[in-house]
Design a protein around this motif. Structure first.
Motif, PDB file in Angstrom:
ATOM      1  N   ARG A  14     -17.292  36.366   5.638  1.00 19.85           N
ATOM      2  CA  ARG A  14     -16.556  37.452   6.283  1.00 19.85           C
ATOM      3  C   ARG A  14     -15.415  37.949   5.396  1.00 19.85           C
ATOM      4  NH1 ARG A  14     -12.645  37.516  10.803  1.00 19.85           N
ATOM      5  NH2 ARG A  14     -12.818  39.567  11.757  1.00 19.85           N
ATOM      6  N   THR A  15     -14.780  37.028   4.678  1.00 19.40           N
ATOM      7  CA  THR A  15     -13.707  37.414   3.757  1.00 19.40           C
ATOM      8  C   THR A  15     -14.216  38.373   2.694  1.00 19.40           C
ATOM      9  OG1 THR A  15     -12.520  35.318   4.096  1.00 19.40           O
ATOM     10  CG2 THR A  15     -12.031  36.542   2.082  1.00 19.40           C
ATOM     11  N   ILE A  16     -15.325  38.023   2.066  1.00 17.51           N
ATOM     12  CA  ILE A  16     -15.864  38.862   0.995  1.00 17.51           C
ATOM     13  C   ILE A  16     -16.325  40.213   1.551  1.00 17.51           C
ATOM     14  CG2 ILE A  16     -17.609  39.053  -0.808  1.00 17.51           C
ATOM     15  CD1 ILE A  16     -15.345  36.938  -1.231  1.00 17.51           C
ATOM     16  N   GLY A  29      -7.693  49.746  -5.340  1.00 16.98           N
ATOM     17  CA  GLY A  29      -7.646  48.414  -5.920  1.00 16.98           C
ATOM     18  C   GLY A  29      -8.986  48.039  -6.507  1.00 16.98           C
ATOM     19  N   SER A  30      -9.051  46.843  -7.054  1.00 18.06           N
ATOM     20  CA  SER A  30     -10.295  46.360  -7.656  1.00 18.06           C
ATOM     21  C   SER A  30     -10.503  44.899  -7.288  1.00 18.06           C
ATOM     22  CB  SER A  30     -10.250  46.522  -9.181  1.00 18.06           C
ATOM     23  OG  SER A  30      -9.182  45.767  -9.738  1.00 18.06           O
ATOM     24  N   LEU A  31     -11.743  44.488  -7.356  1.00 11.72           N
ATOM     25  CA  LEU A  31     -12.132  43.110  -7.045  1.00 11.72           C
ATOM     26  C   LEU A  31     -12.778  42.489  -8.271  1.00 11.72           C
ATOM     27  CD1 LEU A  31     -12.773  40.738  -5.091  1.00 11.72           C
ATOM     28  CD2 LEU A  31     -14.872  41.957  -4.477  1.00 11.72           C
ATOM     29  N   GLU A  32     -12.339  41.267  -8.577  1.00 10.37           N
ATOM     30  CA  GLU A  32     -12.983  40.496  -9.633  1.00 10.37           C
ATOM     31  C   GLU A  32     -13.144  39.059  -9.135  1.00 10.37           C
ATOM     32  OE1 GLU A  32     -10.430  40.514 -13.061  1.00 10.37           O
ATOM     33  OE2 GLU A  32      -9.040  39.067 -12.173  1.00 10.37           O
ATOM     34  N   ALA A 105      -3.902  39.244  -5.455  1.00 14.72           N
ATOM     35  CA  ALA A 105      -4.121  38.473  -4.229  1.00 14.72           C
ATOM     36  C   ALA A 105      -5.412  37.673  -4.322  1.00 14.72           C
ATOM     37  CB  ALA A 105      -4.166  39.405  -3.014  1.00 14.72           C
ATOM     38  N   VAL A 106      -5.317  36.384  -4.064  1.00 12.39           N
ATOM     39  CA  VAL A 106      -6.489  35.511  -3.933  1.00 12.39           C
ATOM     40  C   VAL A 106      -6.499  35.019  -2.487  1.00 12.39           C
ATOM     41  CG1 VAL A 106      -7.639  33.400  -4.674  1.00 12.39           C
ATOM     42  CG2 VAL A 106      -6.470  34.824  -6.354  1.00 12.39           C
ATOM     43  N   PRO A 107      -7.279  35.661  -1.615  1.00 13.07           N
ATOM     44  CA  PRO A 107      -7.189  35.368  -0.181  1.00 13.07           C
ATOM     45  C   PRO A 107      -7.802  34.043   0.252  1.00 13.07           C
ATOM     46  CG  PRO A 107      -8.060  37.575  -0.589  1.00 13.07           C
ATOM     47  CD  PRO A 107      -8.114  36.820  -1.875  1.00 13.07           C
TER      48      PRO A 107
END
Length: 300
Positions: A14-16, A29-32, A105-107
């Motif tokens: 769900r987070t992803i 923003g961007s995701l890596e 941010a690393v959730p």
């Protein structure tokens, strides 16, 4: 439009899904991926902003503190929405923050552990047997803090780690407090160190629970402005500022010791972990105030 639903627990999937939805709907923003967990789950890292000063926030180092993922995702959504609609974020102009600060941010640092607490031990060997053995005392795994190998990820960092190894009661993998057989043995902790080395953050903030206080110093290695910023955080949040406690080997400890820069550990809410979602509103508002205050302070 509301994407993040903080009234439901955030497991890894769900987070992803919600991170990807947020960054599609709000393209600011961007995701890596900064590495993988023990079970191979890629650990997500969100970047927002163009500023030279860099503020990093993380959540769910500890599995039974999964409510911090809810808080951090909600903060990311509020920030992105403020940018999209050209609004303020806790009284600060979001566009100005975007131009002056890079937010990292690393959730979900510990995805395997969070999934264990929220969904149970649906894993294969060798972890199934290990969890079965440990789980005899914790059948619902609600108290589990460690990663899937039974290592406490926030006792993994090379900041007087040897002291924690000597004095911690678990001398083998356990549901909490075992610092590992050596520092940085776990891939999740390794990923966080590599992230710091790559991005040269000016400030890191680790979200934990519980206590309604935060820690801002370590071994007198923190920068001189740390006390001033801690007082500011205290005023805007109502949380108690505590310089240090008798603890080593945490992420914030290592960052201050290694980088001589600002590091904070926030203990959100009060009660017994895992904190219930009924506390989420009480938790979110002071946390948001501190996170915006950190960005504001560093943007000056």
């Amino acid at each position: 439009m509301q994407i993040v639903d903080i009234q439901k627990p955030y497991d890894y999937t769900r987070t992803i899904q919600d991170i990807q939805t947020l960054l599609t709907y709000y393209p600011y923003g961007s995701l890596e991926w900064i590495g993988c967990s023990v079970l191979g789950k890629p650990i997500p890292h969100i970047l927002i902003g163009n500023g030279e000063r860099k503020v990093h926030i993380n959540a769910s180092f500890h599995a039974n503190e999964w409510i911090t993922t809810n808080v951090l995702l909600k903060f990311v959504e509020d920030y992105l929405a403020a940018l999209h609609y050209d609004q303020a974020l806790n009284g600060q102009e979001a566009r100005a923050l975007f131009n002056q600060i890079t937010l990292s941010a690393v959730p979900i640092v510990n995805p395997d552990g969070v999934d264990l607490v929220l969904k149970g031990p649906a894993v294969s060997e060798p972890y199934a047997s290990f969890l079965s053995k440990i789980g005899r005392d914790f059948p619902d795994f609600q108290s589990w803090k460690a990663n899937i190998r039974g290592v406490d990820l926030n006792n993994q960092f090379p900041a007087y780690w040897e002291i924690e190894k000597k004095r911690k009661e678990p001398k083998a993998p356990h549901y909490r407090d075992f610092p590992g057989y050596e520092s940085l043995s776990e891939p999740e902790a390794q990923a966080m160190v590599k992230l710091v080395e790559r991005h040269d953050f000016d400030c890191v903030i680790a979200l934990h629970t519980q206590g309604e206080e935060f820690y801002w110093g370590y071994m007198n290695e923190e920068p001189k402005e740390a006390e001033e910023i801690a007082s500011y955080f205290e005023r805007v949040s109502g949380y108690k500022a505590v310089k240090t406690i008798d603890s080593h080997a945490g992420f914030k400890d290592w960052f201050i010791l290694e980088k001589k820069k600002l590091g904070f550990t926030l203990e959100l809410g009060k009660g017994i972990n895992p904190l219930p979602l009924s506390q989420i509103s009480r938790i979110y508002n002071p946390t948001k105030a501190i996170l915006v205050a950190a960005m504001e302070y560093l943007s000056i």
